[in-house]
Motif scaffolding. Structure first.
Motif, PDB file in Angstrom:
ATOM      1  N   THR A  83      -2.616   4.878  -6.210  1.00 56.86           N
ATOM      2  CA  THR A  83      -1.443   4.257  -5.585  1.00 56.86           C
ATOM      3  C   THR A  83      -1.583   2.742  -5.550  1.00 56.86           C
ATOM      4  OG1 THR A  83      -1.072   6.228  -4.237  1.00 56.86           O
ATOM      5  CG2 THR A  83      -0.009   4.188  -3.501  1.00 56.86           C
ATOM      6  N   VAL A 136       0.926   0.010  -7.306  1.00 57.20           N
ATOM      7  CA  VAL A 136       1.539  -1.115  -6.588  1.00 57.20           C
ATOM      8  C   VAL A 136       1.168  -2.422  -7.275  1.00 57.20           C
ATOM      9  CG1 VAL A 136       1.509  -2.400  -4.411  1.00 57.20           C
ATOM     10  CG2 VAL A 136       1.706   0.090  -4.383  1.00 57.20           C
ATOM     11  N   MET A 178       5.239   0.868  -8.244  1.00 60.07           N
ATOM     12  CA  MET A 178       5.676   1.284  -6.904  1.00 60.07           C
ATOM     13  C   MET A 178       6.013   0.047  -6.079  1.00 60.07           C
ATOM     14  SD  MET A 178       3.107   4.358  -5.734  1.00 60.07           S
ATOM     15  CE  MET A 178       3.891   4.511  -4.162  1.00 60.07           C
ATOM     16  N   PRO A 179       6.901   0.203  -5.128  1.00 62.09           N
ATOM     17  CA  PRO A 179       7.213  -0.949  -4.265  1.00 62.09           C
ATOM     18  C   PRO A 179       6.035  -1.286  -3.347  1.00 62.09           C
ATOM     19  CG  PRO A 179       8.411   1.004  -3.539  1.00 62.09           C
ATOM     20  CD  PRO A 179       7.736   1.367  -4.824  1.00 62.09           C
ATOM     21  N   THR A 193       5.386  -1.739  -0.254  1.00 56.88           N
ATOM     22  CA  THR A 193       5.647  -1.542   1.172  1.00 56.88           C
ATOM     23  C   THR A 193       4.621  -0.565   1.727  1.00 56.88           C
ATOM     24  OG1 THR A 193       7.145   0.317   0.806  1.00 56.88           O
ATOM     25  CG2 THR A 193       8.122  -1.905   0.831  1.00 56.88           C
ATOM     26  N   THR A 244       5.109   1.840   3.795  1.00 55.80           N
ATOM     27  CA  THR A 244       5.642   3.199   3.759  1.00 55.80           C
ATOM     28  C   THR A 244       5.444   3.836   2.385  1.00 55.80           C
ATOM     29  OG1 THR A 244       7.306   2.550   5.372  1.00 55.80           O
ATOM     30  CG2 THR A 244       7.695   4.595   4.182  1.00 55.80           C
ATOM     31  N   ALA A 245       5.708   3.105   1.324  1.00 64.15           N
ATOM     32  CA  ALA A 245       5.549   3.629  -0.030  1.00 64.15           C
ATOM     33  C   ALA A 245       4.077   3.927  -0.331  1.00 64.15           C
ATOM     34  CB  ALA A 245       6.097   2.643  -1.050  1.00 64.15           C
ATOM     35  N   VAL A 246       3.192   3.060   0.134  1.00 65.59           N
ATOM     36  CA  VAL A 246       1.759   3.275  -0.116  1.00 65.59           C
ATOM     37  C   VAL A 246       1.256   4.508   0.623  1.00 65.59           C
ATOM     38  CG1 VAL A 246      -0.530   2.305   0.349  1.00 65.59           C
ATOM     39  CG2 VAL A 246       1.221   0.892  -0.688  1.00 65.59           C
ATOM     40  N   ALA A 269       3.068   7.079   1.723  1.00 67.24           N
ATOM     41  CA  ALA A 269       3.707   8.261   1.131  1.00 67.24           C
ATOM     42  C   ALA A 269       3.099   8.591  -0.226  1.00 67.24           C
ATOM     43  CB  ALA A 269       5.204   8.038   0.998  1.00 67.24           C
ATOM     44  N   GLY A 270       2.891   7.590  -1.049  1.00 74.31           N
ATOM     45  CA  GLY A 270       2.301   7.833  -2.371  1.00 74.31           C
ATOM     46  C   GLY A 270       0.885   8.380  -2.282  1.00 74.31           C
TER      47      GLY A 270
END
Length: 164
Positions: A47, A51, A56-57, A59, A61-63, A65-66
């Motif tokens: 992840t 990024v 991936m964005p 953020t 939250t994205a990290v 979740a990923g």
């Protein structure tokens, strides 16, 4: 600069470093004993790399979740291969015991349905016949030799005498 601002500014690097720390703990401290930390470490490093390269964005939250979704997918994919790696081949006999080769004279008849007992070194051991002699009956007074040792149990075979 506060900690959250630093993490947000360097999210990819912090994510990769966190994944590497998880992998180090899993491999060096726990000795690959848990699949969860292994999957989470690999997923977090992956992840972080995604990024870093802009896939991936960047953020929090994205990290999170990923990393979580990746850990779940890796756990499912690695479950059976890692479970199969733990299987060992069971030997017919335990070959690593100082008690093997001991000879005993039976006090009672020994066969597959009637195991005998012997007291040795302060422990009552159950005597059972080895797989080659499952249909045999060994009379009381006969000598037997220990060929395998389990907890509280000696697997024995009759001692072949020269007269036989």
């Amino acid at each position: 600069m506060d900690l959250m601002a630093y993490i947000q500014e360097h999210l990819a690097e912090v994510t990769v470093i966190t994944g590497l720390v998880l992998l180090i703990v899993e491999v060096w401290i726990l000795g690959l004993s848990t699949i969860v930390l292994l999957a989470l470490g690999v997923s977090t490093v992956t992840t972080g790399a995604l990024v870093w390269f802009g896939v991936m964005p960047a953020t929090l939250t994205a990290v999170i979740a990923g990393s979580g979704i990746g850990a779940g997918v890796l756990t499912v994919l690695l479950w059976w291969p890692m479970k199969n790696m733990q299987k060992t081949v069971r030997r017919e006999y335990n070959i690593h015991s100082d008690l093997m080769g001991l000879n005993f004279v039976l006090d009672a008849q020994l066969d597959a349905t009637n195991p005998a007992t012997v007291r040795y070194s302060g422990v009552n051991w159950k005597l059972v016949l080895g797989p080659k002699y499952l249909n045999a009956t060994v009379p009381a007074g006969a000598s037997v030799k220990v060929v395998a040792v389990d907890v509280g149990r000696f697997t024995v075979e009759p001692v072949e005498t020269e007269a036989e």
